[in-house]
Motif scaffolding. Structure first.
Motif, PDB file in Angstrom:
ATOM      1  N   LEU A 151      12.694   0.988   1.203  1.00 25.17           N
ATOM      2  CA  LEU A 151      11.319   0.367   0.759  1.00 25.17           C
ATOM      3  C   LEU A 151      10.311   1.466   0.669  1.00 25.17           C
ATOM      4  N   ASP A 222      10.386  -4.637  -4.851  1.00 24.89           N
ATOM      5  CA  ASP A 222      10.241  -6.016  -4.662  1.00 24.89           C
ATOM      6  C   ASP A 222      11.586  -6.535  -4.479  1.00 24.89           C
ATOM      7  N   MET A 225      12.122  -6.029  -0.728  1.00 22.56           N
ATOM      8  CA  MET A 225      11.212  -7.059   0.104  1.00 22.56           C
ATOM      9  C   MET A 225      11.761  -8.615   0.089  1.00 22.56           C
ATOM     10  N   VAL A 233       7.268  -8.667   5.534  1.00 20.20           N
ATOM     11  CA  VAL A 233       6.845  -7.809   4.496  1.00 20.20           C
ATOM     12  C   VAL A 233       5.635  -8.270   3.949  1.00 20.20           C
ATOM     13  N   ARG A 237       3.803  -6.201   0.742  1.00 21.93           N
ATOM     14  CA  ARG A 237       3.751  -6.703  -0.474  1.00 21.93           C
ATOM     15  C   ARG A 237       2.428  -6.963  -0.856  1.00 21.93           C
TER      16      ARG A 237
END
Length: 279
Positions: A151, A222, A225, A233, A237
């Motif tokens: 991420l 995305d 997450m 998240v 986010r």
């Protein structure tokens, strides 16, 4: 920027309060929030050194002092400006290498201004100044190691590429040009003079390639997450949606000169926080 050791929540919050970072971090529990504001404060201080108009040798020396201070922190003898980082480093397992990578990234702008780096150098820059921050952050958020690092890789690059696209004119005024050499040459732009490149008619084609890179990183972030509980998240986010909104505004405005600044409005920012933090 001076950061005091006492009352970290208040001091770091004040330092960050003017940023998009602030809203995303305020929703975290106190220990996580304090750790994130410490990371933010560190980043701001080394960034301020890199962006100052002081003599280059003095800036290089100041960044080297930060390296030595980080080393001292991890040896168990933190200098005063890092004493309140000790608890966060221990609790969340923050890695020395990531702090040092951020310093290395900031330093890339100091010996001389970055101008039309090749794609490999641009990616290294994004990794150091953005994804390394992400690697520290995901440990605070509590994400599993593998997905957390992944991420950080994708979201860090998405955010930094969006910054580069947003700040073309501001960077040019500082003598900097982060657009990749390969894309410039592919579109017939041979100059590396930032102010000249900023007025080139082919610039929108160069930017279009970076837009697609940023979009692909947002998509991958995305997906990662979506695999994890919402509570883990929420903060990344919010950052992702905020910066994706900036990217969409840039696309709608276009990249031909002259370029008006873009900004996500107050109500749009509030809607992002409400949707992804509480609803």
């Amino acid at each position: 920027m001076t950061v005091q050791a006492a009352a970290p929540d208040t001091n770091y919050g004040t330092t960050a309060s003017g940023s998009s970072f602030y809203a995303a971090m305020r929703i975290l529990p106190r220990e996580q929030r304090d750790a994130m504001f410490q990371i933010y404060s560190f980043c701001r201080q080394v960034d301020d050194i890199a962006d100052s108009d002081g003599p280059r040798p003095e800036r290089l020396s100041a960044l080297q002092q930060w390296r030595e201070d980080i080393d001292a922190l991890y040896r168990g003898n933190p200098p005063p400006r890092l004493r309140d980082y000790v608890a966060s480093v221990k609790k969340f397992g923050l890695q020395r290498e990531d702090f040092l990578a951020i310093i290395d990234g900031m330093e890339m702008d100091v010996p001389q201004e970055i101008r039309a780096p090749d794609l490999a150098t641009l990616d290294l820059y994004c990794d150091r100044v953005a994804s390394a921050v992400g690697r520290l952050s995901v440990r605070v958020f509590g994400l599993p190691s593998d997905d957390g690092i992944l991420l950080a890789h994708h979201l860090g690059r998405a955010l930094q590429l969006t910054n580069i696209l947003r700040d073309i004119d501001e960077d040019a005024s500082l003598g900097r040009l982060y657009l990749p050499r390969e894309e410039l040459e592919k579109n017939g732009i041979t100059s590396t003079d930032p102010l000249r490149v900023a007025t080139e008619k082919a610039l929108p084609k160069v930017c279009a390639a970076l837009v697609e890179r940023a979009r692909s990183h947002f998509v991958e972030a995305d997906k990662i997450m979506a695999r994890h509980p919402r509570r883990l998240v929420r903060a990344p986010r919010i950052m992702s949606k905020y910066y994706h909104a900036i990217l969409q505004l840039l696309i709608a405005r276009g990249f031909a000169a002259p370029r008006a600044p873009v900004r996500v409005g107050k109500f749009a920012r509030l809607a992002i926080v409400l949707r992804y933090a509480f609803i």
